[in-house]
Design a protein around this motif. Structure first.
Motif, short mmCIF file in Angstrom:
data_model
loop_
_atom_site.label_atom_id
_atom_site.label_comp_id
_atom_site.label_asym_id
_atom_site.label_seq_id
_atom_site.Cartn_x
_atom_site.Cartn_y
_atom_site.Cartn_z
N LYS A 114 -34.10 30.89 11.01
CA LYS A 114 -34.72 29.71 11.59
C LYS A 114 -36.07 29.45 10.93
CE LYS A 114 -32.89 29.11 16.25
NZ LYS A 114 -33.27 28.98 17.68
N LEU A 115 -36.29 28.23 10.48
CA LEU A 115 -37.58 27.87 9.93
C LEU A 115 -38.58 27.70 11.07
CD1 LEU A 115 -36.57 25.24 7.21
CD2 LEU A 115 -37.16 27.64 6.88
N ARG A 116 -39.79 28.13 10.83
CA ARG A 116 -40.85 28.02 11.83
C ARG A 116 -41.69 26.78 11.52
NH1 ARG A 116 -44.18 33.04 13.26
NH2 ARG A 116 -44.30 31.80 15.17
N VAL A 117 -41.70 25.85 12.46
CA VAL A 117 -42.37 24.58 12.27
C VAL A 117 -43.45 24.43 13.33
CG1 VAL A 117 -42.07 22.08 12.11
CG2 VAL A 117 -40.22 23.60 11.38
N ALA A 118 -44.64 24.02 12.91
CA ALA A 118 -45.75 23.78 13.84
C ALA A 118 -46.19 22.33 13.74
CB ALA A 118 -46.92 24.70 13.54
N VAL A 119 -46.54 21.75 14.88
CA VAL A 119 -47.10 20.40 14.93
C VAL A 119 -48.45 20.48 15.62
CG1 VAL A 119 -46.85 18.07 15.87
CG2 VAL A 119 -44.84 19.27 14.98
N LEU A 120 -49.47 19.93 14.97
CA LEU A 120 -50.79 19.83 15.57
C LEU A 120 -51.06 18.35 15.82
CD1 LEU A 120 -53.50 21.10 16.46
CD2 LEU A 120 -54.30 20.79 14.10
N ALA A 121 -51.27 17.98 17.09
CA ALA A 121 -51.46 16.58 17.46
C ALA A 121 -52.69 16.44 18.34
CB ALA A 121 -50.23 16.05 18.19
N ASP A 122 -53.30 15.24 18.31
CA ASP A 122 -54.52 15.04 19.10
C ASP A 122 -54.38 13.96 20.17
OD1 ASP A 122 -54.45 12.80 17.50
OD2 ASP A 122 -56.28 13.27 16.38
N SER A 123 -53.18 13.42 20.39
CA SER A 123 -52.97 12.44 21.45
C SER A 123 -51.49 12.40 21.79
CB SER A 123 -53.45 11.05 21.02
OG SER A 123 -52.59 10.51 20.02
N ASP A 124 -51.14 11.66 22.85
CA ASP A 124 -49.74 11.60 23.26
C ASP A 124 -48.86 10.93 22.21
OD1 ASP A 124 -51.07 9.20 23.72
OD2 ASP A 124 -49.92 8.70 25.51
N THR A 125 -49.34 9.82 21.64
CA THR A 125 -48.53 9.11 20.65
C THR A 125 -48.40 9.91 19.37
OG1 THR A 125 -50.51 7.88 20.01
CG2 THR A 125 -49.01 6.80 21.53
N ARG A 126 -49.44 10.60 18.99
CA ARG A 126 -49.35 11.41 17.77
C ARG A 126 -48.47 12.64 18.00
NH1 ARG A 126 -54.92 9.81 16.79
NH2 ARG A 126 -54.87 8.18 15.21
N TRP A 127 -48.46 13.19 19.20
CA TRP A 127 -47.52 14.28 19.48
C TRP A 127 -46.08 13.78 19.35
CZ3 TRP A 127 -45.86 18.88 19.44
CH2 TRP A 127 -44.74 19.26 20.21
N LYS A 128 -45.81 12.61 19.88
CA LYS A 128 -44.47 12.04 19.77
C LYS A 128 -44.08 11.86 18.30
CE LYS A 128 -41.91 7.79 20.98
NZ LYS A 128 -42.01 6.48 21.67
N TRP A 129 -44.98 11.27 17.52
CA TRP A 129 -44.70 11.07 16.09
C TRP A 129 -44.51 12.40 15.37
CZ3 TRP A 129 -47.18 12.67 11.64
CH2 TRP A 129 -46.73 12.10 10.44
N GLY A 130 -45.43 13.33 15.62
CA GLY A 130 -45.37 14.60 14.91
C GLY A 130 -44.13 15.41 15.22
N ALA A 131 -43.79 15.51 16.51
CA ALA A 131 -42.63 16.30 16.89
C ALA A 131 -41.33 15.68 16.38
CB ALA A 131 -42.58 16.46 18.41
N LEU A 132 -41.21 14.36 16.50
CA LEU A 132 -39.99 13.70 16.02
C LEU A 132 -39.91 13.75 14.50
CD1 LEU A 132 -39.78 10.63 18.41
CD2 LEU A 132 -38.48 12.77 18.51
N THR A 133 -41.06 13.66 13.82
CA THR A 133 -41.06 13.79 12.36
C THR A 133 -40.61 15.18 11.95
OG1 THR A 133 -42.77 12.11 12.03
CG2 THR A 133 -42.54 13.78 10.32
N ALA A 134 -41.10 16.19 12.65
CA ALA A 134 -40.70 17.57 12.33
C ALA A 134 -39.19 17.73 12.46
CB ALA A 134 -41.43 18.54 13.26
N ARG A 135 -38.61 17.13 13.47
CA ARG A 135 -37.17 17.25 13.66
C ARG A 135 -36.39 16.49 12.60
NH1 ARG A 135 -36.91 16.88 20.32
NH2 ARG A 135 -38.00 18.87 20.68
N ARG A 136 -36.96 15.42 12.08
CA ARG A 136 -36.30 14.70 10.99
C ARG A 136 -36.37 15.49 9.68
NH1 ARG A 136 -34.34 9.09 11.69
NH2 ARG A 136 -35.02 8.47 13.77
N LEU A 137 -37.51 16.14 9.46
CA LEU A 137 -37.69 16.88 8.22
C LEU A 137 -36.90 18.18 8.20
CD1 LEU A 137 -41.54 16.44 7.69
CD2 LEU A 137 -39.70 15.27 6.47
N VAL A 138 -36.83 18.83 9.36
CA VAL A 138 -36.10 20.10 9.48
C VAL A 138 -35.14 19.95 10.65
CG1 VAL A 138 -36.33 22.60 9.61
CG2 VAL A 138 -38.22 21.24 8.70
#
Length: 469
Positions: free
Chosen positions: A5-29
């Motif tokens: 399993k690849l280990r992926v981390a998302v660092l976000a500073d707001s609710d909308t950026r968390w949404k973008w970051g987490a969904l982007t991570a899932r698209r990339l991996v």
């Protein structure tokens, strides 16, 4: 042997950026990964309610400072790190990563980008993001602009990668069958920012509901008073609604909730310049970008020039249903699953020539469904970087040579020294101390945030009005 399993981390500073970051991570991996979420401590750190409304989970989610996140990067050996942050915070993490890995090393792949429409601070925001392995652009239009900025200063533009907004999706629009049509006004925290302009837009939404009693008009709010999102909200619509004479009509109400779920029942999306417009257009939902306050860079609605979506409340009151130009949609990375309907909300067919503000007939069909996977190129880049035995040290454009009067202040806001290392005491673990001390620190942080929000939403507007006397 099972695949690691690849280990992926998302660092976000707001609710909308968390949404973008987490969904982007899932698209990339998309497969075989473990997602760890980190919320950067600050004025916009999302509340539990906001995170629940976003509806994107992680295997673990913690609140950190920049220095603590860098310490975890060094300790935990992540494979991919998505930085869903404002530009200055991205730059700080990139310099912190350079301090950790100053020479070619085994290090995580660093990814960043933008949450939505990029209509302001293009050069500033992009140069603060330079140095990541991938800088994601949400469309072909953005990718061309991003490369032009980097090449214009002589910086490497190879990290720019065309993708699409990761949260575009949902069921294609189907007109309401016999039920009351639903008009959704998607508000924004800071656009427009003045009380008079925001009150005007809210009153026009209420007026649309009075004029069309057979329609439901929903004012989709981003946050509750006291909460912050990506941008500050000095004049919450909840408080403005309390000042409307007679209150909101019975068929107009304020709503919260996940934007995707709201769009499931939307027949017309109205906004000033929200990224929600792109989500709506992707579903072929009729979408109006308001011109009432002008078409101005400060509002962001200039981004929609040529879209066919620009309209005023007067035109919407009269029955206009804008139809988006498929060529503009394609350039923005939006690919509707079905042609936009050519009927008004009351069921009366709308002639094609009347659906474009410039009088030009709208094309008969939208972009064909399907097409290439918008994240295929980004995934290929990530895979190639993961396969490399070592990655070069991060190389941001801004250094103490190129920006000696700018960079130190950017790094100091995240308590980093000019060389990217944490300042003394910056990396102290927040977990240190007794349970009582930890609880007290948490209460003090919440009290400080509350005082800040009160100052923004209550005190600052009063001082501003006094200054105008």
């Amino acid at each position: 042997m099972p695949e690691r399993k690849l280990r992926v981390a998302v660092l976000a500073d707001s609710d909308t950026r968390w949404k973008w970051g987490a969904l982007t991570a899932r698209r990339l991996v998309p497969d075989h990964h473990q997602l760890t979420g980190h919320l950067l401590r600050g004025r916009a750190t999302p509340t539990a309610r906001q995170l629940g409304e976003v509806g994107v989970d992680a295997d673990r989610l913690t609140e950190v400072t920049c220095a603590r996140f860098l310490a975890e990067l060094e300790r935990e050996r992540y494979d991919v790190v998505v930085l869903a942050l404002v530009g200055g915070a991205v730059q700080a993490v990139l310099h912190g990563a350079r301090a950790l890995w100053p020479v070619p090393s085994e290090r995580p792949v660093l990814v960043t980008g933008y949450v939505g429409v990029v209509y302001e601070k293009l050069a500033d925001g992009l140069l603060l993001r330079h140095g990541a392995d991938l800088v994601l652009a949400n469309s072909r239009h953005d990718a061309e602009r991003f490369r032009a900025v980097y090449e214009g200063v002589g910086a490497d533009a190879g990290a720019v990668t065309e993708t699409a907004l990761p949260f575009l999706g949902g069921a294609p629009y189907e007109p309401t069958g016999g039920g009351a049509p639903t008009v959704v006004f998607a508000v924004q925290p800071s656009v427009p920012d003045g009380r008079a302009d925001r009150a005007y837009l809210l009153e026009r939404a209420a007026g649309h509901a009075r004029l069309h009693p057979g329609r439901q008009v929903l004012v989709k709010l981003r946050s509750r008073p006291g909460e912050h999102t990506t941008h500050l909200e000095e004049q919450p619509y909840q408080r403005l609604a309390e000042r409307i004479p007679g209150g909101l009509p019975s068929n107009c109400r304020l709503v919260y909730g996940n934007m995707g779920e709201i769009l499931d029942g939307t027949d017309l999306l109205v906004t000033v310049s929200s990224t929600a417009a792109l989500e709506s257009l992707h579903r072929s939902i009729p979408t109006a970008v308001l011109t009432d306050l002008g078409i101005r860079e400060a509002l962001g609605n200039h981004h929609f020039l040529g879209s066919g979506c620009l309209a005023s409340w007067d035109q919407l009151d009269a029955g206009l249903i804008p139809r988006a130009d498929p060529r503009w949609l394609a350039a923005q990375g939006v690919r509707p699953a079905a042609p936009a309907p050519a009927t008004r909300l009351d069921g009366v067919p709308a002639p094609a020539p009347a659906t474009r503000l410039d009088g030009v007939p709208a094309p008969a069909a939208a972009v064909a469904p399907g097409g290439a996977d918008a994240y295929a190129a980004a995934r290929a880049k990530v895979a190639a970087l993961l396969a490399a035995p070592e990655l070069p040290a991060p190389a941001p454009y801004y250094t103490l040579t190129t920006a000696p009067g700018y960079l130190p202040g950017i790094l100091a806001r995240q308590r980093l020294a000019p060389d990217g290392t944490p300042l003394p005491g910056a990396d102290r673990a927040p977990e240190e101390g007794s349970r009582l001390r930890r609880r007290l620190r948490g209460h003090l942080r919440e009290a400080a945030r509350g005082a800040y929000r009160h100052g923004v939403q209550r005190v600052a507007p009063v001082i501003r009005r006094l200054g105008e006397l």
